[in-house]
Structure formats: C-alpha cells, structure tokens
Design an enzyme around this catalytic site. Structure first.
Site, short mmCIF file in Angstrom:
data_model
loop_
_atom_site.label_atom_id
_atom_site.label_comp_id
_atom_site.label_asym_id
_atom_site.label_seq_id
_atom_site.Cartn_x
_atom_site.Cartn_y
_atom_site.Cartn_z
N GLU A 227 1.05 -2.33 14.89
CA GLU A 227 1.07 -3.74 14.50
C GLU A 227 -0.31 -4.35 14.58
OE1 GLU A 227 1.80 -5.61 12.29
OE2 GLU A 227 3.89 -5.91 12.81
N ASP A 305 6.76 -6.27 9.30
CA ASP A 305 7.06 -7.60 8.80
C ASP A 305 7.52 -7.54 7.34
OD1 ASP A 305 4.70 -6.83 7.70
OD2 ASP A 305 3.51 -8.50 8.48
#
Ligand SMILES: *[C@@H]1O[C@H](CO)[C@@H](O)[C@H](O)[C@H]1NC(C)=O
Length: 506
Positions: A227, A305
């Site tokens: 991430e 996401d």
C-alpha cells in the site's frame, strides 16, 4: 471404527500420497496451512473434489459450477465448453478450496476507481481468455483485462495487522502492463487506501506508472504491494537485482512476518524457485511498515483501493497462515512444475489462413449483404458485391496476419493501406497505422472461434476476451454480451458477432 485407527489411517494416507500432494497439502505439512486457495485450473488439495469456479452464460444468465475431473485433479473444461457452447461465459466466482469460504467474486467500487459495470463494479473475466493444458488436459485460467477484478471483503482467517502469511500465484509472464495494479493477496476490507502498510499482496507487471517500483531489465517484475508503493525490496524505487520474469508461466511468491519479508519467483514450467529479495520492512523501525496494518481482504487483478487499470492472467494461488519456509515453497514449486502447465490454442472453430485476404460478411438477418469495411480510420459495414467499385472492394478486404500482440491469434491488415491494422480503441474498431507500441499490438490482436450463431467466425479481442467484433448501428465495436454500453446490448448479440469469412474481394 474407534477414533485412533482413523487417525492412523489418515497419517498413512498422507505419507503415502506425499509426492502427489497438492500445494495446500504441502503447506499444511510445513505447518503453514492455506487459509485461501483459488484456482480455475485444478484442485489445490490432493483430496479436493468441490467446486473450483462458477460460470454465468450470456444466453440465459444460468450459472454452473465447474469441478475437478477427479479428486485433486484438473478442472473439467469439457463441462465448461458444453455449458458455454453457442454463447459467452463469464467467471462469476472463484471458490476458496480451503474450507474457509474465502471465495472471490466481482469486485465492488473503491476509493481509486469505480468499475464500468452496474453500481461501479469491475468487469468479470471471460471464461475463455486463458486456455491452457495441465498434464495434457485442457483448463482455463482467469484472463484479467483492465477494469476486471475479484475480491473478498469478508475474509475468514487471513492474516491481519502484523501477523505472518505466505502467498503464491501462477501468472502468465507475457500478459501484464504498466497500470495499477495486477495483484493477488491481502488488502483492505473497505476498498479504500487508509495509508501505508494496509496491504501485503503479490504484484505482477511493470510498475504502477509512478516511476516507483522496478527491477532489472524491462520487466515484468514480481513485487509486493504494501500500500502506497510497489516494493521491489525495502527500497521504494528500484532493485537492480530483481529480475525480469517473462517466462510463459511464472510462479510468484510474497511472504511477510514481523519486520521481515521476501519475494521469490521461478518459471512455472521448470526449475527452482529463487529468492529475489529477503530483508526487512521499508523505512526502518520508525516507519509505518515496521508494524504492518494488514486487513485480510483478498483481491485479484486490482489494487487495494480498486485501482483497476492493470491486466494479467491468474491460474492458481493461495494465502497461508504463518510464514512458510523456503523448503515448503520449493516443494510447492516442484508440484507446480509437475502439473505441467502448457499454453493451449487460443483459436477454435474454422481456421483463418495467415497471409490470405479475407472479407467478413454480416450474418444478422436483414443485413447479410453487408461486409466489414473501413472508411478512412472508421470501421463499419457496407453493402459490397461483385459490382462494387474497386476501391470499396479493397476497403472490404483484409490480410490475415499473425497476431501482433500474441502470435497465437490474428491481426487484420488493410489491403489498400498496408501497415494499417484493425484495432480497438475506446471499444470502437478503427483502422490505424501500426506504431509498434505494446498497446497497439495488443489492441490489434484478435482470436477466432466458431460463429456464436452457428455461422462463420466470431472474432474475439485478445486483450478483452469478453468482447467480440460486432456491428451495431452500422459501426464496428468490440462488444460484450450484456455490458454497460448500448453496443453491449444482448439483443441479436450472437448474430451481430458472427461473420462469414471468405476470400477477400481484392
Ligand atoms: C471460517 O473457517 C472455518 C474453518 O477453519 C469454518 O469452520 C467456518 O465455517 C468459516 N466461517 C465462515 C463464516 O465461513
């Protein structure tokens, strides 16, 4: 029978079948059991006989589960072929074989992107985009085009926070791009990016376009999506020792435990698994990755996401509880090699002759005097016959070439404008000059199968295999059988995507 004998029998059976044990039997024997196990090509446990994946067909939206042919065996591709005959099929579910119900289904919208389907969901994969054989038996992988994604946001037993885990996946080393992110593994449960260290997934491709995350050569590389960064090592930017992994089948491994993680990789058809990186978390003891904040959701083909611009092909993969030893993973690699993955023919139905000039006649009732033609860069349909002028005859004729983006399929070069090929662009068929870019080559590559309405051929986009050449309102598109665009309309779909291929007019 008293319990002790049952246990004894179980142990004996396990020992007796160790050589043929599936990847998840090997992980279990190593003390790091699978908590998620996904494959459309085979059972990942020696004794698994349950559903591998679910199909939905275009003709009537019926669903059908596909099982292994035998316990621990290869998927029953013949049953898919029968169910999908004369129509299209999507992969709706990739079942978890671990018993934890960590199935993968159509990915919902996320913080980075809404998908093109209803309510912002991503596309589902075509069931026919990635044919292979395992030990000579046909099976299908998951060919993930841009905007295609699968997810499980209600995980059961996957690693969270700083817990240890291992993952491997088998990918196609020739199908990738530079877009975020073709991932398989651990991600956020709310489809959002709440900050660094909330993911730990295998990434495969040539980076996310940000210029960060690269290795040696031109890629693709196996990296870790932790991430807010694809990591080729504890360095965010570049690992000169991380090799390009472009064999047809690639075994990719990422594993992590407290302040320690590794990338491993190998050729899925032969040889060992090599350690490509093994070290500490990025940014040191004061950094955000020092104590990971994993959330345990599972993604395939997208970023955490729902960044959904990437492409890649997935055949099988697992997530484990605990940090597997290299030795355990080496045995899994040997098992993958023993499964004998091999490419299968992407074309089926009537063959097209490379080098020949062909015409493609519409078969939709009432329009069957029309042919695919190009008007400058537009591809549309027009009435063509022996009395047509020579210019029109030329524009209705295309040379069949070996596929520019995949030699197993075809490209169509204009007869009157050599060097210009039919390609898709924003879902329209257009005729453009070949600029020799990767994207042009892929957009200009089409695979052929028997016409869905029983006549001639249907011409499928290699890069978006849910999509076929279709005439709609007189214009050429790549269209799916029920999709978000008006040209994806199900009415007359089979007729609109079936063309009688004959010798060209010129
Ligand atoms: C979670 O996994 C366990 C197996 O370890 C299983 O017994 C349980 O039913 C699973 N929970 C759900 C909600 O599927």
């Amino acid at each position: 029978m008293p319990a002790p004998s049952k246990i004894a029998m179980g142990v004996a059976a396990t020992v007796g079948t160790l050589v043929s044990a599936g990847p998840c039997d090997i992980y279990a024997a190593g003390g790091t059991p699978c908590v998620a196990a996904h494959s459309t090509t085979r059972a990942l446990y020696d004794r698994y006989t349950g559903s591998l994946y679910q199909l939905k067909r275009g003709s009537d939206d019926q669903r059908r589960d596909i099982f292994p042919l035998t316990a621990g065996g290869v998927a029953d591709a013949a049953s898919q072929d029968k169910f999908c005959a004369g129509t299209t099929c999507l992969i709706t579910v990739i079942y978890d074989q671990s018993g934890r119900s960590n199935d993968l289904t159509q990915a919902p919208p996320g913080g980075a992107a809404h998908g093109p389907e209803i309510d912002g969901y991503d596309y589902l994969a075509s069931a026919v985009g990635a044919p292979v054989t395992l030990n000579g038996q046909k099976a299908y992988g998951v060919f993930s085009s841009p905007f295609t994604g699968y997810r499980n946001d209600r995980p059961n037993g996957t690693a969270i926070n700083d817990e240890s885990e291992g993952m491997y996946a088998v990918f196609d080393g020739t199908h990738f791009n530079t877009a975020c992110c073709f991932d398989y593994g651990n991600a956020e449960i709310h489809n959002d990016d709440p900050g660094n260290a909330h993911m730990e997934a295998i990434y495969f491709g040539t980076g996310d376009g940000s210029g960060r995350g690269s290795g040696a050569g031109s890629g693709p590389w196996i990296m870790a999506d932790l991430e807010n960064g694809l990591f080729p090592s504890e360095d965010h930017i570049h690992n000169p020792n991380l090799p390009t992994m472009n064999s047809r089948f690639v075994t990719a491994v990422v594993k992590g435990e407290h302040n320690h993680w590794a990338i491993r990789g190998g050729n899925g058809q032969q040889g060992p698994l090599n350690t490509l990186f093994d070290g500490v978390r990025p940014d040191g003891p004061n950094g955000e990755y020092f104590k990971m904040k994993k959330e345990g959701a599972i993604i395939l083909g997208i970023g955490g996401d729902n960044s959904n611009g990437a492409q890649g092909t997935f055949y099988e993969g697992v997530m484990t509880s605990g940090y597997p030893t290299d030795d355990t993973e080496n045995k899994v690699q040997a098992n993958i090699v023993a499964a004998k993955y091999a490419p299968a023919n992407l074309n089926s139905g009537p063959g097209l002759q490379i080098g020949s000039s062909v015409s493609l006649r519409v078969t939709t009732p009432g329009y069957s005097d029309r042919y695919i033609v190009h008007d400058s860069d537009t591809v549309d349909t027009q009435v063509v016959n022996s009395n047509s002028d020579y210019g029109l005859k030329q524009r209705a004729s295309f040379h069949v070439r070996q596929g520019l983006g995949n030699g197993g399929c075809y490209s169509f070069e204009s007869v009157d404008s050599p060097g210009q090929f039919v390609r898709h662009s924003n879902y329209k068929l257009v005729l453009n000059q070949n600029d020799n870019s990767k994207i042009f080559h892929e957009d200009a590559t089409f695979c052929s199968q028997a016409g869905l309405n029983g006549q001639g051929n249907s011409i499928r986009s290699w890069s978006y295999p849910t999509r076929y050449w279709r005439h709609f309102g007189g214009i050429g598109y790549i269209a799916s059988n029920g999709g978000p665009h008006d040209f994806d309309n199900k009415g007359f779909f089979n007729d609109d995507v079936s063309f009688v291929v004959s010798t060209g007019f010129a």
